[in-house]
Design a protein around this motif. Structure first.
Motif, mmCIF file in Angstrom:
data_model
loop_
_atom_site.group_PDB
_atom_site.id
_atom_site.type_symbol
_atom_site.label_atom_id
_atom_site.label_comp_id
_atom_site.label_asym_id
_atom_site.label_seq_id
_atom_site.Cartn_x
_atom_site.Cartn_y
_atom_site.Cartn_z
ATOM 1 N N HIS A 142 0.822 -1.210 0.000
ATOM 2 C CA HIS A 142 0.000 0.000 0.000
ATOM 3 C C HIS A 142 0.857 1.262 0.000
ATOM 4 O O HIS A 142 0.350 2.353 -0.281
ATOM 5 C CB HIS A 142 -0.913 0.011 1.234
ATOM 6 C CG HIS A 142 -1.814 -1.182 1.321
ATOM 7 N ND1 HIS A 142 -2.763 -1.474 0.372
ATOM 8 C CD2 HIS A 142 -1.894 -2.183 2.235
ATOM 9 C CE1 HIS A 142 -3.406 -2.580 0.705
ATOM 10 N NE2 HIS A 142 -2.892 -3.041 1.830
ATOM 11 N N VAL A 178 -4.049 -7.434 -3.037
ATOM 12 C CA VAL A 178 -3.581 -6.118 -2.599
ATOM 13 C C VAL A 178 -2.987 -5.296 -3.738
ATOM 14 O O VAL A 178 -2.908 -4.081 -3.643
ATOM 15 C CB VAL A 178 -2.546 -6.244 -1.456
ATOM 16 C CG1 VAL A 178 -3.186 -6.803 -0.208
ATOM 17 C CG2 VAL A 178 -1.338 -7.074 -1.869
ATOM 18 N N CYS A 179 -2.572 -5.952 -4.813
ATOM 19 C CA CYS A 179 -1.983 -5.190 -5.916
ATOM 20 C C CYS A 179 -2.906 -5.088 -7.139
ATOM 21 O O CYS A 179 -2.788 -4.160 -7.947
ATOM 22 C CB CYS A 179 -0.632 -5.782 -6.328
ATOM 23 S SG CYS A 179 -0.698 -7.463 -6.971
ATOM 24 N N ARG A 182 -4.858 -1.732 -8.403
ATOM 25 C CA ARG A 182 -4.075 -0.559 -8.817
ATOM 26 C C ARG A 182 -3.258 -0.795 -10.081
ATOM 27 O O ARG A 182 -2.494 0.071 -10.492
ATOM 28 C CB ARG A 182 -3.149 -0.156 -7.659
ATOM 29 C CG ARG A 182 -3.900 0.286 -6.404
ATOM 30 C CD ARG A 182 -2.960 0.475 -5.236
ATOM 31 N NE ARG A 182 -1.944 1.472 -5.508
ATOM 32 C CZ ARG A 182 -0.814 1.617 -4.805
ATOM 33 N NH1 ARG A 182 -0.580 0.803 -3.786
ATOM 34 N NH2 ARG A 182 0.065 2.546 -5.115
#
Length: 613
Positions: A142, A178-179, A182
């Motif tokens: 993050h 989590v990636c 983005r």
């Protein structure tokens, strides 16, 4: 000779000390060194931390598991120490080799080593180390800019996902979600392909990891590719040959169902879910039962009525006790969340017949699980249904041979009291309470003592005095100290509930009488009771009814009783009038302060040191 001395370079000193400590044979010393890495990094500054400290830490990849665990945790908090988000990527890639590091390192040789550690730590054999490394990677993901995420973090995920060892592939599963949001569209497509490959991996451990993270990945992917790509992964994992994979797919089902419109849930998810509820492996069925109310919330009331009610009936009747117990624990919540318009009919028609069978189940864990929640059905069904359908079940459970079943019913009796009052249960409660109070297992006796204030409030003072007061006094002379201690605290709670006048008439005389008991342990219990009763009853009643007894016990032949007298007087001090403290209590403490027993003198002197004396 230390490393710093051999090189003559004092600027290397913190690194040199760390090298010496990390090469020490003492694991605890190495562990302590890793735990103070942040302090060393602050001393070095961000540039030297990036160029010297981080590369050197590669060496610890070959250390003990507990050292690696600490390292994995430390690196997750290193973003500021390496210069902030702009340089956070330097915590990611794994080293090619340590061979290029000299035995006595220099600044130049240290700087030549590629940055370590989290990628390597995510591949080690020990599971807890890998999990902590993944947790740290998720944290620092993050903190990457979008450009750095695409150029540094996503390649790391792809490397792990295609690694030769299953350990790296299992770790990668926790990093996709989590990636993914983005990334650009091209990378997103590649990540979906990578995750699908993990779902189809030859190694069961990898498929398990993928199944455990499928729900999280589904949320990250969103609706655009959910039906076309994620649902097929779910269906495949839910039909895996390994039951350990199938049961984890059930958890993903909750997330996936909550993301789909109702029509799509019915068509795409429910067939697989119903198959899981009937799976040949009891562990899969158990997982469905354990997550049933979450599934219920995810699919909505209409699908619940059509599909989940029959499935829940099946789980309540399952051939495996573990599954029945898990389903039984969900009875109250499942019924509570049924559509209000049809709730009562559904419960009476479909659920209660199954519940009735479980009340007399052969397995005590099933009966105990049901007893813990069945009282909660009373407010849902209302007075008439409670009297007609539930009351007979409650009465049966109050007579059950298993103490836990009776305890669970008694502990939830307030639910029934709110609906029908306690009178209809009271006559059946009493035998169950007495049996539990006299159970041979002291932990069972302890449990019923803890519920006594609740029962007292529900049953009322008259019923309590008639049926249960003597029982509470009997516990004060139990042969187990924990029971006597709990019974003492129980008296205080009862006095707070029924009032000081009740204590004056029904409790204090019986407590004071214990001061004359032949067993010194019972005399000490008398003092313990007075300690708590004096707080609950106030100074007037304390001085009038209890203080004379305490003062009279100061001459007891047993030293343990005498020093407990001193402790009791010390505790009473703040609530006593100063004249009483000086004229009645202080002379007794002065006498105890000259006692032949060391402990008696000690506690008497402590009491005299108090403000009241």
């Amino acid at each position: 000779m230390s490393t710093a001395e051999s090189t003559g370079d004092e600027s290397l000193y913190p690194i040199a000390v760390l090298i010496d400590e990390l090469r020490n044979e003492d694991v605890q010393l190495r562990l302590n060194s890793v735990k103070k890495l942040s302090t060393i990094a602050l001393a070095l500054g961000v540039e030297r931390t990036r160029n010297e400290l981080i590369p050197f830490l590669t060496e610890t990849i070959y250390d003990e598991d507990e050292v690696l665990l600490a390292l994995a945790e430390q690196l997750g908090n290193f973003t500021k120490l390496v210069g902030g988000p702009e340089f956070v990527y330097c915590l990611l890639p794994a080293p090619e080799s340590l061979a290029q590091v000299e035995e006595t390192p220099t600044l130049e040789s240290l700087a030549q080593v590629e940055t370590p550690a989290l990628e390597s730590l995510a591949q080690v054999e020990e599971t807890v180390v890998r999990d902590k490394a993944v947790e740290s990677l998720r944290t620092i993901s993050h903190q990457h800019s979008t450009a750095d995420l695409e150029s540094h973090f996503v390649p790391l995920v792809k490397r792990l996902a295609s690694g030769d060892w299953f350990t790296s592939r299992t770790s990668s599963c926790g990093l996709f979600a989590v990636c993914y949001p983005r990334c650009n569209d091209k990378l997103k497509a590649e990540l979906r392909v990578n995750f699908r490959n993990l779902c189809q991996d030859d190694t069961p451990m990898v498929r398990r990891a993928a199944a455990s993270k499928l729900g999280e990945f589904a949320k990250a992917v969103g609706s655009e590719h959910l039906k076309s790509e994620v649902i097929p992964m779910f269906v495949e994992l839910a039909g895996d040959e390994q039951d350990s994979v199938r049961l984890l797919a059930v958890e993903a089902c909750v997330s996936i169902a909550s993301l789909l419109p109702q029509a799509d849930t019915e068509a795409l998810v429910m067939p697989t879910l119903k198959h899981c509820a009937e799976d040949q492996s009891w562990r899969v069925r158990y997982m469905v039962a354990d997550h049933f109310t979450e599934l219920q919330a995810a699919v909505g009331p209409e699908i619940t009525t059509v599909d989940l009610v029959p499935a829940f009936q099946s789980l309540l009747k399952d051939c495996e006790a573990e599954v029945r117990a898990a389903a039984a624990q969900k009875v109250k919540d499942f019924c509570q969340n049924l559509a209000p318009a049809t709730r009562e009919t559904q419960i009476v028609t479909n659920i209660l017949p199954c519940v009735t069978e479980l009340v007399s189940d052969a397995n005590q864990h099933v009966k105990s699980a049901l007893a813990g929640v069945i009282m909660g059905l009373s407010p849902i069904l209302g007075k008439n249904n409670t009297v007609e359908h539930l009351l007979p079940l409650f009465l049966t459970q109050l007579k059950d041979e298993c103490p836990e079943v009776r305890l669970n019913i008694i502990s939830n009796v307030d639910c029934v009291n709110e609906v029908i009052g306690i009178q209809q249960l009271s006559q059946s409660l009493l035998p169950a309470i007495v049996e539990l109070a006299e159970d041979t297992k002291w932990r069972v006796r302890l449990a019923i003592i803890n519920y006594m204030p609740l029962l007292a409030g529900q049953l009322g003072v008259e019923f309590f005095d008639e049926k249960l007061n003597q029982l509470c006094m009997t516990w004060l002379v139990d042969h187990v100290f924990a029971i006597r201690e709990a019974a003492t605290l129980n008296l205080k709670k009862l006095v707070e509930k029924f009032g000081a006048e009740w204590a004056q008439n029904g409790v204090i005389p019986k407590v004071v009488a214990m001061a004359r008991d032949q067993n010194y342990l019972h005399r000490m219990t008398c003092l313990f009771c007075i300690n708590v009763l004096s707080e609950a009853c106030g100074p007037e009643m304390t001085v009038k009814l209890m203080l004379p007894t305490v003062l009279g016990m100061a001459g007891d032949r047993v030293a343990n009783v005498r020093f407990n007298v001193a402790k009791t007087l010390q505790r009473m001090g703040p609530i006593l009038d100063s004249s009483v403290a000086q004229t009645q209590v202080k002379p007794v403490l002065d006498k105890l302060n000259t006692d032949t027993d060391f402990d008696v003198k000690f506690y008497a002197s402590e009491a005299l040191a108090g403000e009241a004396f």
